[in-house]
Scaffold this motif. Structure first.
Motif, short mmCIF file in Angstrom:
data_model
loop_
_atom_site.label_atom_id
_atom_site.label_comp_id
_atom_site.label_asym_id
_atom_site.label_seq_id
_atom_site.Cartn_x
_atom_site.Cartn_y
_atom_site.Cartn_z
N PRO A 1 -7.90 0.93 -7.37
CA PRO A 1 -6.71 0.88 -8.38
C PRO A 1 -5.75 -0.11 -8.02
O PRO A 1 -5.60 -0.78 -6.69
CB PRO A 1 -6.19 2.33 -8.23
N CYS A 2 -4.89 -0.54 -9.05
CA CYS A 2 -3.78 -1.69 -8.83
C CYS A 2 -2.94 -0.99 -7.63
O CYS A 2 -2.33 0.05 -7.83
CB CYS A 2 -3.28 -1.94 -10.02
N LEU A 3 -2.67 -1.72 -6.61
CA LEU A 3 -1.79 -1.38 -5.40
C LEU A 3 -0.57 -2.30 -5.44
O LEU A 3 -0.61 -3.27 -5.86
CB LEU A 3 -2.34 -1.41 -4.08
N PRO A 4 0.53 -1.74 -4.97
CA PRO A 4 1.76 -2.36 -5.11
C PRO A 4 1.88 -3.47 -3.84
O PRO A 4 3.01 -4.45 -4.04
CB PRO A 4 2.97 -1.31 -4.89
N HIS A 5 0.97 -3.63 -3.06
CA HIS A 5 0.96 -4.64 -1.88
C HIS A 5 -0.50 -4.93 -1.83
O HIS A 5 -1.32 -4.36 -2.13
CB HIS A 5 1.23 -3.87 -0.76
N GLU A 6 -0.42 -6.23 -1.24
CA GLU A 6 -1.86 -6.92 -1.15
C GLU A 6 -2.41 -6.74 0.30
O GLU A 6 -3.48 -6.92 0.66
CB GLU A 6 -1.89 -8.46 -1.50
N VAL B 1 1.48 0.54 5.15
CA VAL B 1 0.09 1.37 5.53
C VAL B 1 -0.37 1.87 4.05
O VAL B 1 0.51 2.29 3.27
CB VAL B 1 0.53 2.72 6.45
N LEU B 2 -1.56 1.84 3.82
CA LEU B 2 -2.49 2.40 2.89
C LEU B 2 -3.13 3.71 3.26
O LEU B 2 -4.01 3.48 4.34
CB LEU B 2 -3.38 1.33 2.49
N GLU B 3 -3.06 4.60 2.59
CA GLU B 3 -4.02 5.97 3.17
C GLU B 3 -4.81 6.07 1.78
O GLU B 3 -4.26 6.17 0.68
CB GLU B 3 -3.22 7.03 3.28
N ILE B 4 -6.29 6.39 1.82
CA ILE B 4 -7.06 6.42 1.00
C ILE B 4 -7.50 7.89 0.81
O ILE B 4 -8.02 8.26 1.79
CB ILE B 4 -8.29 5.34 0.69
N GLY B 5 -7.19 8.52 -0.39
CA GLY B 5 -7.71 9.96 -0.38
C GLY B 5 -6.32 10.94 0.21
O GLY B 5 -6.73 11.59 1.47
#
Length: 158
Positions: free
Chosen positions: A118-123, A56-60
C-alpha cells in the motif's frame, strides 16, 4: 464466567492487556500479542540505539503492540503500522490515542504481498518488523480450543 467457560481468551474478557511497557485495548477479531513478541520489541530497541529520528515500518500491526511499545520507549521515533484488517487498524489507532502517540504514528490499511505494497508516507525505514500469526491451517486441529475458535473466526472474516 460464561465467556471463560466458552474458552474466550482472558485478554478479550478483560478488554485490555499489558504488553512490554504499555497497556493495550484488546478486541476480537484482532490477534492478541504473544509473550515472545516482547522479545522482538527488545531486539528492535537494541537495533534502534544510536539512530537519530528512526523510522520503523511494522507489517501486520494487529493491536499495535510492537509499534506502540517502540513509540513509548523511543521519544523521537516515527512509525508506520500496516494491516489489511480494518479491525486491526482501528484498534491500533485507538491504542495510539490512549497512549498519546498519534502524532508519531501513521496507520495504513492495506495488504502487503510479494508484488504489492500500500502507499506509505515514507520511502525509507531504519527497521522493518513483522510478527505474523504462526499457526498453519494444517496444525489447527492440534491447538488449544481458544486458539482454534479464534483462528476459525479469523479465517471466516477473511
Amino acid at each position: 464466567m460464561t465467556c471463560r467457560l466458552l474458552r474466550m481468551p482472558l485478554q478479550y474478557i478483560l478488554g485490555e492487556w499489558d504488553f512490554h511497557s504499555v497497556t493495550l485495548r484488546m478486541k476480537p477479531p484482532v490477534f492478541i500479542p504473544r509473550p515472545e513478541t516482547e522479545q522482538l520489541v527488545e531486539l528492535a530497541l537494541l537495533c534502534l540505539q544510536g539512530i537519530k529520528r528512526p523510522q520503523v515500518l511494522e507489517i501486520g500491526c494487529g493491536s499495535g503492540a510492537i509499534s506502540l511499545s517502540l513509540l513509548h520507549s523511543v521519544g523521537d521515533l516515527q512509525c508506520v503500522a500496516v494491516d489489511q484488517s480494518k479491525h486491526a487498524t482501528d484498534l491500533t489507532m485507538l491504542n495510539a490515542s490512549n497512549l498519546g502517540v498519534t502524532d508519531r504514528l501513521s496507520v495504513v490499511q492495506g495488504k502487503v504481498t510479494e508484488k504489492s505494497m500500500p502507499c506509505l508516507p515514507h520511502e525509507k525505514f531504519d527497521l522493518i518488523l513483522s510478527n505474523p500469526p504462526y499457526v498453519l491451517r494444517k496444525d489447527l486441529l492440534n491447538v488449544e480450543p481458544e486458539i482454534m475458535m479464534f483462528c476459525l473466526v479469523i479465517i471466516y472474516i477473511w
